[in-house]
Design an enzyme around this catalytic site. Structure first.
Site, PDB file in Angstrom:
ATOM      1  CG  ASP A  17      -2.140   0.800   1.098  1.00 43.23           C
ATOM      2  OD1 ASP A  17      -2.344   1.365   0.006  1.00 43.23           O
ATOM      3  OD2 ASP A  17      -2.899   0.893   2.069  1.00 43.23           O
ATOM      4  N   GLY A  18       0.353   2.319  -0.620  1.00 42.01           N
ATOM      5  CA  GLY A  18       1.016   3.620  -0.515  1.00 42.01           C
ATOM      6  C   GLY A  18       1.708   4.112  -1.778  1.00 42.01           C
ATOM      7  N   GLY A  20       0.350   5.445  -4.475  1.00 40.98           N
ATOM      8  CA  GLY A  20      -0.244   6.716  -4.893  1.00 40.98           C
ATOM      9  C   GLY A  20       0.264   7.861  -4.032  1.00 40.98           C
ATOM     10  CD1 TRP A  22       7.433   6.681  -1.845  1.00 42.24           C
ATOM     11  CD2 TRP A  22       7.304   6.978  -4.069  1.00 42.24           C
ATOM     12  NE1 TRP A  22       8.713   6.734  -2.338  1.00 42.24           N
ATOM     13  CE2 TRP A  22       8.669   6.915  -3.694  1.00 42.24           C
ATOM     14  CE3 TRP A  22       6.981   7.172  -5.412  1.00 42.24           C
ATOM     15  CZ2 TRP A  22       9.697   7.024  -4.625  1.00 42.24           C
ATOM     16  CZ3 TRP A  22       8.015   7.289  -6.342  1.00 42.24           C
ATOM     17  CH2 TRP A  22       9.350   7.212  -5.939  1.00 42.24           C
ATOM     18  CG  ASN A  65      -7.635  -2.306  -6.130  1.00 42.90           C
ATOM     19  OD1 ASN A  65      -6.687  -3.078  -6.016  1.00 42.90           O
ATOM     20  ND2 ASN A  65      -7.921  -1.428  -5.180  1.00 42.90           N
ATOM     21  NE  ARG A 188      -3.170  -1.867   4.158  1.00 42.55           N
ATOM     22  CZ  ARG A 188      -4.399  -1.965   3.702  1.00 42.55           C
ATOM     23  NH1 ARG A 188      -5.177  -2.944   4.128  1.00 42.55           N
ATOM     24  NH2 ARG A 188      -4.888  -1.112   2.829  1.00 42.55           N
TER      25      ARG A 188
HETATM   26  C1  FPP Z   1      -1.374   0.268  -3.599  1.00 39.88           C
HETATM   27  O1  FPP Z   1      -1.075   1.597  -3.723  1.00 39.88           O
HETATM   28  C2  FPP Z   1      -0.895  -0.573  -4.722  1.00 39.88           C
HETATM   29  C3  FPP Z   1      -1.667  -1.107  -5.726  1.00 39.88           C
HETATM   30  C4  FPP Z   1      -3.091  -0.866  -5.822  1.00 39.88           C
HETATM   31  C5  FPP Z   1      -1.159  -1.977  -6.789  1.00 39.88           C
HETATM   32  C6  FPP Z   1       0.293  -2.149  -6.860  1.00 39.88           C
HETATM   33  C7  FPP Z   1       0.742  -3.084  -7.901  1.00 39.88           C
HETATM   34  C8  FPP Z   1       1.988  -3.128  -8.369  1.00 39.88           C
HETATM   35  C9  FPP Z   1       3.026  -2.194  -7.900  1.00 39.88           C
HETATM   36  C10 FPP Z   1       2.484  -4.082  -9.399  1.00 39.88           C
HETATM   37  C11 FPP Z   1       1.611  -5.198  -9.830  1.00 39.88           C
HETATM   38  C12 FPP Z   1       2.408  -6.076 -10.640  1.00 39.88           C
HETATM   39  C13 FPP Z   1       2.018  -7.296 -11.105  1.00 39.88           C
HETATM   40  C14 FPP Z   1       2.987  -8.122 -11.810  1.00 39.88           C
HETATM   41  C15 FPP Z   1       0.662  -7.816 -10.957  1.00 39.88           C
HETATM   42  P1  FPP Z   1      -2.267   2.649  -3.701  1.00 39.88           P
HETATM   43  O2  FPP Z   1      -2.549   3.052  -5.093  1.00 39.88           O
HETATM   44  O3  FPP Z   1      -3.430   2.079  -2.959  1.00 39.88           O
HETATM   45  O4  FPP Z   1      -1.610   3.823  -2.902  1.00 39.88           O
HETATM   46  P2  FPP Z   1      -2.358   4.889  -1.966  1.00 39.88           P
HETATM   47  O5  FPP Z   1      -2.948   4.087  -0.818  1.00 39.88           O
HETATM   48  O6  FPP Z   1      -1.261   5.776  -1.544  1.00 39.88           O
HETATM   49  O7  FPP Z   1      -3.397   5.548  -2.794  1.00 39.88           O
END
Ligand code: FPP
Length: 240
Positions: A17-18, A20, A22, A65, A188
């Site tokens: 998580d995180g 976005g 970042w 998602n 997490r």
């Molecule tokens: C959470 O950050 C991350 C995700 C929703 C997806 C992350 C997936 C990858 C980095 C790679 C996937 C690769 C494969 C091969 C399937 P967020 O967007 O929820 O961040 P935030 O909580 O800061 O908004």
């Protein structure tokens, strides 16, 4: 239960998580965070495999998602294509086998193709399993298993009393990572402290570790530190 002799976890599961936040902290678009998140996946995969972890499950896209803006969903669907394009050679070098759990419906054809190609390319590898949870949701997984079992009862293939925990497990996506279905250590990132529908059945007795670090900042040293913390814990599985 499901643990190595040196008290190392066999199955580590991570809610990454995180990404976005970042990116936004640096005034960049969210997708920049997902790009960096892939580098963090590479680092952690390599270290986990060196440390003898048997299965590393990463929550890459949840059944919830899809509620994100279409542009971001589109980008997230491209990530497996980018990831495997870049990293399959390194996965091969480390003898890592790719696996996927989740629902195939709604996932674009090109994404499915990239995933099955990576699984195929690495299917002979005998080291750690890198297990992506993609379009995965714990409740939907249990619902699917219940429906399948119900059908078997209606077809007189089994009776209600045949339904045991072991039989339910056989109908979960994680049957593909047997015998390591149970999570030993759940991590997490980003300071949130919740399960978000991730491996609900399989986390019944896992140890939880929450870190404030945002996923793109996750690295080998952090992983080592968390494993050391895990090794200090005493798991009792309900006993005294
Ligand atoms: C959470 O950050 C991350 C995700 C929703 C997806 C992350 C997936 C990858 C980095 C790679 C996937 C690769 C494969 C091969 C399937 P967020 O967007 O929820 O961040 P935030 O909580 O800061 O908004």
């Amino acid at each position: 239960m499901n643990e190595q002799e040196n008290n190392s976890p066999n199955h580590v599961a991570i809610i990454m998580d995180g990404n976005g936040r970042w990116a936004q902290k640096q005034g960049k678009p969210r997708k920049f965070g997902h790009e960096e998140g892939m580098e963090a996946i590479r680092r952690v995969t390599m270290r986990a495999s060196e440390r003898g972890v048997k299965v590393l499950t990463l929550y890459a896209f949840s059944t919830e998602n899809w509620k994100r803006p279409p542009q971001e969903v589109h980008f997230l669907m491209q990530l497996p294509i980018l990831f495997f394009d870049r990293f399959v050679p390194e996965l091969q070098e480390k003898n890592v086998k790719v696996n996927m759990i989740g629902f195939e419906d709604k996932v674009p054809k090109s994404t499915k193709k990239a995933i099955s190609k990576a699984m195929d390319q690495t299917k002979g590898n005998t080291g750690m399993v890198l297990n992506f949870a993609f379009n995965y949701g714990g409740r939907a997984e249990i619902t699917k298993a219940t429906q399948a079992l119900c059908r078997k009862v209606l077809n007189n293939e089994i009776s209600c009393d045949d339904i045991t925990e072991a039989l339910i497990e056989e109908h979960l996506f994680t049957h593909s990572i047997a015998p390591y279905q149970e999570v030993d250590l759940l991590i997490r990132s980003s300071g949130e402290q919740r399960l978000s529908n991730f491996l609900l059945w399989q986390n019944a007795y896992s140890e939880f570790y929450f870190t404030d670090l945002l996923w793109p900042d996750f690295n080998e040293e952090v992983f080592d530190h968390i494993i050391a913390e895990y090794q200090k814990r005493q798991r009792r599985y309900g006993a005294v």
